[in-house]
Design an enzyme around this catalytic site. Sequence first.
Site, PDB file in Angstrom:
ATOM      1  N   ASP A 104       0.731  -1.228   0.075  1.00  8.26           N
ATOM      2  CA  ASP A 104       0.030  -0.115   0.124  1.00  8.26           C
ATOM      3  C   ASP A 104       0.758   1.225   0.030  1.00  8.26           C
ATOM      4  O   ASP A 104       2.204   1.265   0.380  1.00  8.26           O
ATOM      5  CB  ASP A 104      -1.088  -0.147   1.198  1.00  8.26           C
ATOM      6  CG  ASP A 104      -1.900  -1.241   1.419  1.00  8.26           C
ATOM      7  OD1 ASP A 104      -2.153  -1.781   0.433  1.00  8.26           O
ATOM      8  OD2 ASP A 104      -2.087  -1.392   2.655  1.00  8.26           O
TER       9      ASP A 104
HETATM   10  N1  URA Z   1      -1.128  -5.980   3.688  1.00  9.08           N
HETATM   11  C1  URA Z   1      -1.575  -4.712   3.924  1.00  9.08           C
HETATM   12  O1  URA Z   1      -2.770  -4.538   4.357  1.00  9.08           O
HETATM   13  N2  URA Z   1      -0.938  -3.616   3.143  1.00  9.08           N
HETATM   14  C2  URA Z   1       0.166  -3.914   2.419  1.00  9.08           C
HETATM   15  O2  URA Z   1       0.384  -2.975   2.007  1.00  9.08           O
HETATM   16  C3  URA Z   1       0.781  -5.188   2.563  1.00  9.08           C
HETATM   17  C4  URA Z   1      -0.389  -6.282   3.232  1.00  9.08           C
END
Ligand code: URA
Length: 247
Positions: A104
């Site tokens: 993310d």
């Molecule tokens: N899980 C998440 O919620 N975000 C990420 O960036 C990676 C795994």
Amino acid sequence: MSILRLDKYLADAGIGTRSEIKKYIRQGFVCVNCTKATNPDIKINPKTDQVSFKKQLIQLAEFEYYILNKPSGYVSATKDNASPTVLSLIKSNRKDLFPVGRLDKDTEGLLLITNDGALSHRLLSPKHHVNKTYYAVVEGEVTSNDICAFEQGLIIGAEDLPAAMPAKLTIIEPYNAQANLSYVHVTIQEGKFHQVKRMFQAVGKKVVYLKRIQMGSLILPPDLSPGDYRPLTEEEHKTLLKCISHS
Ligand code: URA
């Protein structure tokens, strides 16, 4: 590796831009099979042709592998209209690099950048069960009930029904009651959208900081600051290939 034009070969090897390379060819700095090149369009077979620049043999690796500590604020994509991408952090002339999977925008940590599609597929495919471990700071007190719920598998969205995803949750520091924060490691084998955040949401908690620290055998080097990257070492590459061939 496929046949490619001389100017692209040298550009991919990091010698300069295509127009700089045309100039170097005019200046007589480039030889192909010991003969001065005059045409940037000529086709190079990287397996059999020898290309030199200023008398130095230039060998083009078929694949490149970089380990990046992704900083917050960057999107895990090759292009984005609104935000900087992780690829903007990598100084390479190759146009075919991409991030292996997505973190993310606000997640930090280990991201492999490569042009090796087969390796990427092996690392990401849920069939191959490659572990991805995250360090998370979570609002609220993470308890042994949460550890059991993660172990049994949580339903985190309609698309997961009836499948549940077992994950390993480990409390790594005592709960900070004053700040109301827990510090944990989570290991998952899939990479669904917002997976770790949604797993905590499913047990009524909120992730306030997330960093990937391991993917398969690859470990985020402690001396790699957010935004920094380096090529994988031969040892890291070899161990990663071994790890995915057993998964
Ligand atoms: N899980 C998440 O919620 N975000 C990420 O960036 C990676 C795994």
